[in-house]
Design a protein around this motif. Structure first.
Motif, mmCIF file in Angstrom:
data_model
loop_
_atom_site.group_PDB
_atom_site.id
_atom_site.type_symbol
_atom_site.label_atom_id
_atom_site.label_comp_id
_atom_site.label_asym_id
_atom_site.label_seq_id
_atom_site.Cartn_x
_atom_site.Cartn_y
_atom_site.Cartn_z
ATOM 1 N N PHE A 134 26.440 15.990 10.152
ATOM 2 C CA PHE A 134 26.842 14.864 9.297
ATOM 3 C C PHE A 134 25.767 13.775 9.297
ATOM 4 O O PHE A 134 25.487 13.165 8.255
ATOM 5 N N THR A 135 25.165 13.535 10.453
ATOM 6 C CA THR A 135 24.164 12.468 10.549
ATOM 7 C C THR A 135 22.865 12.810 9.826
ATOM 8 O O THR A 135 22.031 11.921 9.621
ATOM 9 N N MET A 136 22.672 14.086 9.455
ATOM 10 C CA MET A 136 21.488 14.454 8.679
ATOM 11 C C MET A 136 21.565 13.925 7.251
ATOM 12 O O MET A 136 20.530 13.701 6.606
ATOM 13 N N PHE A 137 22.780 13.712 6.756
ATOM 14 C CA PHE A 137 22.961 13.337 5.357
ATOM 15 C C PHE A 137 23.472 11.909 5.177
ATOM 16 O O PHE A 137 23.288 11.329 4.113
ATOM 17 N N PHE A 138 24.099 11.363 6.190
ATOM 18 C CA PHE A 138 24.680 10.029 6.074
ATOM 19 C C PHE A 138 24.297 9.192 7.291
ATOM 20 O O PHE A 138 24.253 9.693 8.421
ATOM 21 N N ASN A 139 24.024 7.917 7.048
ATOM 22 C CA ASN A 139 23.794 6.977 8.148
ATOM 23 C C ASN A 139 24.322 5.614 7.741
ATOM 24 O O ASN A 139 24.699 5.395 6.587
ATOM 25 N N GLY A 140 24.311 4.693 8.677
ATOM 26 C CA GLY A 140 24.901 3.388 8.428
ATOM 27 C C GLY A 140 24.123 2.515 7.476
ATOM 28 O O GLY A 140 24.677 1.563 6.915
ATOM 29 N N GLY A 141 22.832 2.804 7.275
ATOM 30 C CA GLY A 141 22.016 1.963 6.406
ATOM 31 C C GLY A 141 21.151 1.016 7.212
ATOM 32 O O GLY A 141 21.364 0.793 8.407
ATOM 33 N N LEU A 142 20.185 0.442 6.554
ATOM 34 C CA LEU A 142 19.195 -0.398 7.221
ATOM 35 C C LEU A 142 19.806 -1.668 7.806
ATOM 36 O O LEU A 142 19.581 -1.997 8.980
ATOM 37 N N ILE A 143 20.591 -2.384 7.025
ATOM 38 C CA ILE A 143 21.134 -3.665 7.495
ATOM 39 C C ILE A 143 22.139 -3.466 8.633
ATOM 40 O O ILE A 143 22.056 -4.155 9.664
ATOM 41 N N PRO A 144 23.109 -2.533 8.525
ATOM 42 C CA PRO A 144 24.010 -2.312 9.668
ATOM 43 C C PRO A 144 23.266 -1.890 10.928
ATOM 44 O O PRO A 144 23.626 -2.320 12.040
ATOM 45 N N ASN A 145 22.224 -1.062 10.784
ATOM 46 C CA ASN A 145 21.450 -0.671 11.959
ATOM 47 C C ASN A 145 20.739 -1.863 12.583
ATOM 48 O O ASN A 145 20.687 -2.008 13.813
ATOM 49 N N TYR A 146 20.196 -2.729 11.753
ATOM 50 C CA TYR A 146 19.522 -3.924 12.269
ATOM 51 C C TYR A 146 20.509 -4.833 12.981
ATOM 52 O O TYR A 146 20.214 -5.371 14.062
ATOM 53 N N VAL A 147 21.688 -5.012 12.390
ATOM 54 C CA VAL A 147 22.719 -5.848 13.031
ATOM 55 C C VAL A 147 23.147 -5.247 14.357
ATOM 56 O O VAL A 147 23.331 -5.962 15.365
ATOM 57 N N LEU A 148 23.296 -3.909 14.401
ATOM 58 C CA LEU A 148 23.704 -3.252 15.636
ATOM 59 C C LEU A 148 22.653 -3.418 16.731
ATOM 60 O O LEU A 148 22.991 -3.789 17.867
ATOM 61 N N ILE A 149 21.387 -3.173 16.402
ATOM 62 C CA ILE A 149 20.320 -3.318 17.398
ATOM 63 C C ILE A 149 20.236 -4.755 17.893
ATOM 64 O O ILE A 149 20.066 -5.014 19.094
ATOM 65 N N SER A 150 20.387 -5.707 16.988
ATOM 66 C CA SER A 150 20.321 -7.120 17.379
ATOM 67 C C SER A 150 21.502 -7.505 18.258
ATOM 68 O O SER A 150 21.345 -8.217 19.267
ATOM 69 N N SER A 151 22.695 -7.041 17.906
ATOM 70 C CA SER A 151 23.884 -7.391 18.693
ATOM 71 C C SER A 151 23.854 -6.775 20.087
ATOM 72 O O SER A 151 24.437 -7.324 21.019
#
Length: 307
Positions: A134-151
């Motif tokens: 599933f992760t090969m075709f779908f991911n959270g997107g750039l902004i959610p990933n940035y928010v997650l790494i920052s949090s």
């Protein structure tokens, strides 16, 4: 040894068999095969030699398109500018550290996950495979990933580069297929000898998996070595950048300075900074590859073709 019968000698003459036992058709195929492979090597090698020549050529020759396989107007201004900068060596060291740590973590996680998925009797195996695919075709997107790494407080740290890409699903599936092809009798014998699951993996399975492990190490190392966007996104301090970000910024700076009408040295840097960048980034991989090349083809084939 008795001489060959006359009929056998005539048959060899008709078929064109030589002293090595090859027929005329086999020799023709070998010649064609060598010619085709030499052509492929030439086509593959030419771009790299051209880039190498441009990295040592003068700016005017590069602009005029006169550089082919040999440098024209030998010039090392760009190499000197890059290598005299202490930040370059700091970022180069960062790249080595990031690549080694990230590859080690990725190999541990990928190997363990792939070994588990290779067990057909495992409950929930299909679900685990589905989650990975599933992760090969779908991911959270750039902004959610940035928010997650920052949090999580991972910005400006090694873990911002290592953890988000710790498992490549493609590499995972290749290793899974490889483990599935190993004879089940080996693990059964290990269990009879009293080895548990972890001991079987470490003492039986991994020693037999050198080919696919070397291949996966190469895949991960090249990926992490060439990666720049993660660091560009999650790091603000230049002393933490990998060398790819350093060189990317150098290219951007040289291009801007050239458009503003800077001096001759800046024009020289702008002309061949891209080729110098390619040479400096690919050189370590080129040096390492010959030592694991013999595992490369066998590792990919054994891990991708199911028996």
């Amino acid at each position: 040894m008795p001489a060959a019968p006359e009929s056998e000698r005539r048959r060899r003459r008709r078929t064109g068999a030589g002293s090595a036992g090859q027929t005329r058709g086999e020799r023709a195929f070998a010649v064609v095969n060598y010619v085709v492979l030499l052509g492929v090597v030439a086509v593959t090698l030419y771009p790299f030699l051209n880039i190498l020549a441009q990295s040592f050529s003068d700016e005017s020759a590069i602009r005029a398109g006169r550089v082919n396989l040999l440098p024209v107007g030998f010039n090392t201004t760009t190499y000197q500018l890059v290598m005299q900068d202490s930040l370059f060596w700091t970022n180069y060291k960062n790249t080595v550290v990031y690549t080694v740590v990230a590859t080690a973590i990725a190999m541990v996680l990928t190997t363990c996950y792939a070994y588990v998925l290779s067990k057909r009797h495992l409950r929930g195996r299909s679900l685990l495979i589905g989650i990975a695919v599933f992760t090969m075709f779908f991911n959270g997107g750039l902004i959610p990933n940035y928010v997650l790494i920052s949090s999580l407080g991972l910005r400006n740290t090694l873990w911002a580069i290592v953890l988000p890409n710790a498992i490549s699903v493609f590499n995972l599936l290749v290793m899974k297929a490889f483990f599935e092809n190993l004879p089940a009798e080996l693990e059964e014998a290990a269990q009879i000898d009293g080895l548990n699951t972890y001991s079987t993996l470490l003492r039986v399975v991994l020693p037999l998996s050198k080919a696919v492990i070397a291949t996966m190490v190469l895949f991960y190392a090249v990926s992490f070595w060439n990666s720049w966007f993660q660091a560009f996104l999650y790091m603000d301090r230049s002393e933490l950048f990998p060398v790819t970000v350093y060189l990317r910024n150098l290219i951007a700076g040289a291009s801007t300075a050239t458009s503003a009408g800077a001096g001759a040295d800046v024009a020289q840097v702008a002309a061949n900074i891209q080729s110098v960048t390619m040479v400096l980034t690919i050189l370590p991989i080129v040096c390492v590859y010959p030592f694991i090349q013999r595992y490369f083809v066998s590792g990919v084939m054994l891990g991708s073709v199911k028996g």
